[in-house]
Design a protein around this motif. Structure first.
Motif, mmCIF file in Angstrom:
data_model
loop_
_atom_site.group_PDB
_atom_site.id
_atom_site.type_symbol
_atom_site.label_atom_id
_atom_site.label_comp_id
_atom_site.label_asym_id
_atom_site.label_seq_id
_atom_site.Cartn_x
_atom_site.Cartn_y
_atom_site.Cartn_z
ATOM 1 N N ALA A 268 0.850 -1.199 0.000
ATOM 2 C CA ALA A 268 0.000 0.000 0.000
ATOM 3 C C ALA A 268 0.883 1.246 0.000
ATOM 4 O O ALA A 268 0.863 2.045 0.944
ATOM 5 C CB ALA A 268 -0.910 -0.021 1.230
ATOM 6 N N LYS B 188 10.737 13.359 -0.143
ATOM 7 C CA LYS B 188 11.372 12.579 0.927
ATOM 8 C C LYS B 188 11.297 13.282 2.278
ATOM 9 O O LYS B 188 11.505 14.496 2.362
ATOM 10 C CB LYS B 188 12.830 12.294 0.572
ATOM 11 C CG LYS B 188 12.939 11.482 -0.702
ATOM 12 C CD LYS B 188 14.347 11.077 -1.013
ATOM 13 C CE LYS B 188 14.375 10.312 -2.322
ATOM 14 N NZ LYS B 188 14.513 11.222 -3.476
ATOM 15 N N ALA B 189 11.024 12.491 3.316
ATOM 16 C CA ALA B 189 11.003 13.019 4.680
ATOM 17 C C ALA B 189 12.382 13.603 5.003
ATOM 18 O O ALA B 189 13.405 12.995 4.675
ATOM 19 C CB ALA B 189 10.658 11.902 5.656
ATOM 20 N N LYS C 65 3.071 4.304 -2.654
ATOM 21 C CA LYS C 65 3.459 4.848 -3.961
ATOM 22 C C LYS C 65 4.960 5.081 -4.025
ATOM 23 O O LYS C 65 5.478 5.573 -5.021
ATOM 24 C CB LYS C 65 2.718 6.156 -4.240
ATOM 25 C CG LYS C 65 3.048 7.271 -3.252
ATOM 26 C CD LYS C 65 2.256 8.515 -3.558
ATOM 27 C CE LYS C 65 2.507 9.597 -2.513
ATOM 28 N NZ LYS C 65 2.216 9.205 -1.120
ATOM 29 N N LYS D 194 7.858 15.609 4.542
ATOM 30 C CA LYS D 194 8.403 16.051 3.252
ATOM 31 C C LYS D 194 8.389 17.581 3.184
ATOM 32 O O LYS D 194 7.506 18.203 3.774
ATOM 33 C CB LYS D 194 7.534 15.494 2.130
ATOM 34 C CG LYS D 194 7.533 13.989 2.079
ATOM 35 C CD LYS D 194 6.508 13.508 1.073
ATOM 36 C CE LYS D 194 6.292 12.037 1.227
ATOM 37 N NZ LYS D 194 5.141 11.539 0.491
ATOM 38 N N ASP E 4 5.463 4.114 6.810
ATOM 39 C CA ASP E 4 5.560 5.570 6.895
ATOM 40 C C ASP E 4 6.904 5.960 7.516
ATOM 41 O O ASP E 4 7.374 5.306 8.446
ATOM 42 C CB ASP E 4 4.436 6.155 7.750
ATOM 43 C CG ASP E 4 4.350 7.666 7.584
ATOM 44 O OD1 ASP E 4 3.886 8.118 6.516
ATOM 45 O OD2 ASP E 4 4.788 8.387 8.494
HETATM 46 C C1 LIG Z 1 15.120 10.156 5.087
HETATM 47 C C2 LIG Z 1 14.756 9.495 3.780
HETATM 48 C C3 LIG Z 1 13.430 9.375 3.371
HETATM 49 N N1 LIG Z 1 13.117 8.776 2.190
HETATM 50 C C4 LIG Z 1 11.701 8.639 1.724
HETATM 51 C C5 LIG Z 1 11.035 7.336 2.148
HETATM 52 C C6 LIG Z 1 9.570 7.642 1.907
HETATM 53 O O1 LIG Z 1 9.251 7.282 0.559
HETATM 54 C C7 LIG Z 1 9.479 9.169 2.059
HETATM 55 C C8 LIG Z 1 8.636 9.549 3.255
HETATM 56 O O2 LIG Z 1 7.288 9.616 2.900
HETATM 57 P P1 LIG Z 1 6.172 8.551 3.308
HETATM 58 O O3 LIG Z 1 4.902 9.316 3.572
HETATM 59 O O4 LIG Z 1 6.688 7.627 4.378
HETATM 60 O O5 LIG Z 1 5.991 7.649 2.000
HETATM 61 P P2 LIG Z 1 5.574 8.047 0.520
HETATM 62 O O6 LIG Z 1 4.652 9.237 0.509
HETATM 63 O O7 LIG Z 1 6.814 8.150 -0.326
HETATM 64 O O8 LIG Z 1 4.799 6.748 0.037
HETATM 65 P P3 LIG Z 1 3.457 6.088 0.684
HETATM 66 O O9 LIG Z 1 2.893 7.032 1.716
HETATM 67 O O10 LIG Z 1 2.527 5.889 -0.476
HETATM 68 O O11 LIG Z 1 3.942 4.783 1.256
HETATM 69 O O12 LIG Z 1 10.821 9.630 2.252
HETATM 70 C C9 LIG Z 1 14.120 8.272 1.365
HETATM 71 O O13 LIG Z 1 13.833 7.732 0.280
HETATM 72 N N2 LIG Z 1 15.432 8.367 1.760
HETATM 73 C C10 LIG Z 1 15.809 8.963 2.921
HETATM 74 O O14 LIG Z 1 17.029 9.027 3.231
#
Ligand SMILES: Cc1cn([C@H]2C[C@H](O)[C@@H](COP(=O)(O)OP(=O)(O)OP(=O)(O)O)O2)c(=O)[nH]c1=O
Length: 201
Positions: free
Chosen positions: A7, A150-151, A9, A80, A68
């Motif tokens: 679940a 990305k977070a 994206k 993000k 998450d």
């Molecule tokens: C800190 C960090 C985060 N991230 C990403 C992971 C997650 O995809 C994103 C955080 O957002 P999320 O809300 O966890 O995930 P998403 O919106 O990408 O996907 P979904 O909710 O549909 O599952 O940040 C990285 O890819 N590398 C990193 O070093």
């Protein structure tokens, strides 16, 4: 064996699950990520479960995985970036200090009516230390567009994002958004009948 549904994206989560030989389909959740939870560990588990439960409704007799990720710096939960300016502020604040990355994962099993019959959540925390970041380096990285989904406004796996990271304490894949080692251990407990099929066999 029930069908497996991711679940999410997130292209990173899809790639990591493919990498370990899991057979699954992707069905991202459209649920709004709303929560009043201020504890990051509980927050990421709650949001991971929200995503998995949202998708379970349309997927009877399935095993659904949600996840998450958030960054926590000086007690502030960072998701993000809203825009490029926000990304610049976030990365500047993370410079020359240590933050934590929390990823929560949720497992949900649905019955033939799409109702939830069992669920499980867990999380992992990784500490990440950034060296002192130059303004030009931050700006160049933001121009790649990579921080925006990305977070914490960075990807440890990105070409330029990787340059910011001095050291980490804890799992690397947890930072990327999916704690593979813990996931596999929990998977064997929750769905013992599930087998992975490595691509190179
Ligand atoms: C800190 C960090 C985060 N991230 C990403 C992971 C997650 O995809 C994103 C955080 O957002 P999320 O809300 O966890 O995930 P998403 O919106 O990408 O996907 P979904 O909710 O549909 O599952 O940040 C990285 O890819 N590398 C990193 O070093």
């Amino acid at each position: 064996m029930n069908r497996v549904v991711l679940a999410s994206k997130s292209p990173r989560r899809k790639k990591l699950l493919e990498q370990i030989g899991l057979s699954f389909k992707v069905s991202p959740s459209n649920a709004e990520e709303l929560s009043s939870q201020s504890d990051p560990a509980l927050l990421v588990e709650e949001l991971a479960l929200l995503k998995a439960e949202d998708v379970s409704a349309g997927h009877p007799e399935c095993f659904i995985i949600g996840a998450d990720t958030v960054v926590v710096h000086q007690n502030e939960i960072i998701g993000k970036p809203k825009d490029k300016e926000d990304a610049f502020e976030i990365l500047s604040s993370l410079s020359n200090s240590t933050h934590s990355v929390f990823t929560g994962v949720a497992f949900v099993k649905s019955d033939k009516n799409g109702h939830i019959v069992s669920k499980n959540t867990f999380h992992e925390q990784t500490k990440v230390t950034f060296s002192t970041l130059g303004e030009v380096d931050i700006k160049n990285y933001i121009e790649t567009g990579n921080p925006m989904d990305k977070a914490g406004a960075y990807g440890i796996q990105d070409d330029l994002g990787a340059l910011f990271v001095e050291k980490i304490e804890g799992g690397y894949y947890n930072v990327v958004g999916f704690p593979l080692n813990r996931f596999y251990r929990e998977l064997k407990l929750f769905v013992p009948e599930l087998t992975l099929i490595p691509h190179n066999l």
